[in-house]
Design a protein around this motif. Structure first.
Motif, mmCIF file in Angstrom:
data_model
loop_
_atom_site.group_PDB
_atom_site.id
_atom_site.type_symbol
_atom_site.label_atom_id
_atom_site.label_comp_id
_atom_site.label_asym_id
_atom_site.label_seq_id
_atom_site.Cartn_x
_atom_site.Cartn_y
_atom_site.Cartn_z
ATOM 1 N N ARG A 69 43.712 37.207 44.373
ATOM 2 C CA ARG A 69 43.801 38.101 45.530
ATOM 3 C C ARG A 69 44.552 39.387 45.209
ATOM 4 O O ARG A 69 44.407 40.388 45.918
ATOM 5 N N LEU A 70 45.372 39.389 44.161
ATOM 6 C CA LEU A 70 46.090 40.604 43.773
ATOM 7 C C LEU A 70 45.439 41.303 42.578
ATOM 8 O O LEU A 70 45.997 42.260 42.041
ATOM 9 N N SER A 71 44.275 40.840 42.152
ATOM 10 C CA SER A 71 43.629 41.442 40.984
ATOM 11 C C SER A 71 43.006 42.792 41.349
ATOM 12 O O SER A 71 42.908 43.174 42.516
ATOM 13 N N ASP A 72 42.562 43.521 40.328
ATOM 14 C CA ASP A 72 41.943 44.825 40.542
ATOM 15 C C ASP A 72 40.581 44.699 41.218
ATOM 16 O O ASP A 72 40.151 45.605 41.930
ATOM 17 N N ASP A 73 39.879 43.603 40.968
ATOM 18 C CA ASP A 73 38.542 43.417 41.532
ATOM 19 C C ASP A 73 38.590 43.096 43.018
ATOM 20 O O ASP A 73 37.650 43.404 43.754
ATOM 21 N N TYR A 74 39.656 42.460 43.446
ATOM 22 C CA TYR A 74 39.753 42.020 44.841
ATOM 23 C C TYR A 74 41.184 42.252 45.285
ATOM 24 O O TYR A 74 42.106 41.647 44.756
ATOM 25 N N ASP A 76 43.803 42.138 48.381
ATOM 26 C CA ASP A 76 44.110 41.697 49.738
ATOM 27 C C ASP A 76 45.287 42.537 50.233
ATOM 28 O O ASP A 76 46.413 42.397 49.740
ATOM 29 N N LEU A 77 45.048 43.408 51.164
ATOM 30 C CA LEU A 77 46.092 44.321 51.624
ATOM 31 C C LEU A 77 47.238 43.590 52.315
ATOM 32 O O LEU A 77 48.397 44.011 52.203
ATOM 33 N N ASP A 78 46.944 42.513 53.029
ATOM 34 C CA ASP A 78 48.017 41.746 53.672
ATOM 35 C C ASP A 78 48.942 41.115 52.642
ATOM 36 O O ASP A 78 50.159 41.130 52.798
ATOM 37 N N LEU A 79 48.352 40.569 51.574
ATOM 38 C CA LEU A 79 49.163 39.973 50.518
ATOM 39 C C LEU A 79 49.957 41.039 49.771
ATOM 40 O O LEU A 79 51.126 40.826 49.430
ATOM 41 N N LEU A 80 49.343 42.179 49.544
ATOM 42 C CA LEU A 80 50.047 43.279 48.887
ATOM 43 C C LEU A 80 51.227 43.738 49.734
ATOM 44 O O LEU A 80 52.324 43.970 49.221
#
Length: 99
Positions: A69-74, A76-80
């Protein structure tokens, strides 16, 4: 020549030795390093280790999910946002901090 009904010392010794060996091997089969009690202990330990393995596999799956979820391909703004708040101590402009 009549035979006496008294058993000879050799046969008595044979039966005593046979009884002692039988008792020893029976004890070893139950209490020894490879005995029944040790087998039960090993099976219980194996069950606990299987539970630990299952728990660790779930933990690994959760970490892999967060990593993906924190990778460049995907992204997740909430997780970020959550990570920026917890690691960097950042706040949004419309938030009030109470200490």
């Amino acid at each position: 020549m009549t035979r006496s009904s008294k058993p000879s010392i050799g046969s008595f010794t044979f039966f005593v030795v046979a009884l002692a060996l039988g008792a020893y091997f029976t004890f070893a089969a139950v209490q020894g390093d490879f005995g029944l009690f040790r087998r039960v202990e090993i099976q219980a330990e194996a069950g606990e280790l299987r539970l630990d393995l299952d728990r660790l596999n779930l933990e690994i799956a959760a970490i892999e999910n967060l990593t993906q979820r924190l990778s460049d391909d995907y992204l997740d703004l909430d997780l970020l946002d959550e990570q920026a708040r917890s690691v960097l101590g950042l706040l949004r402009a419309d938030e009030i901090v109470i200490q």
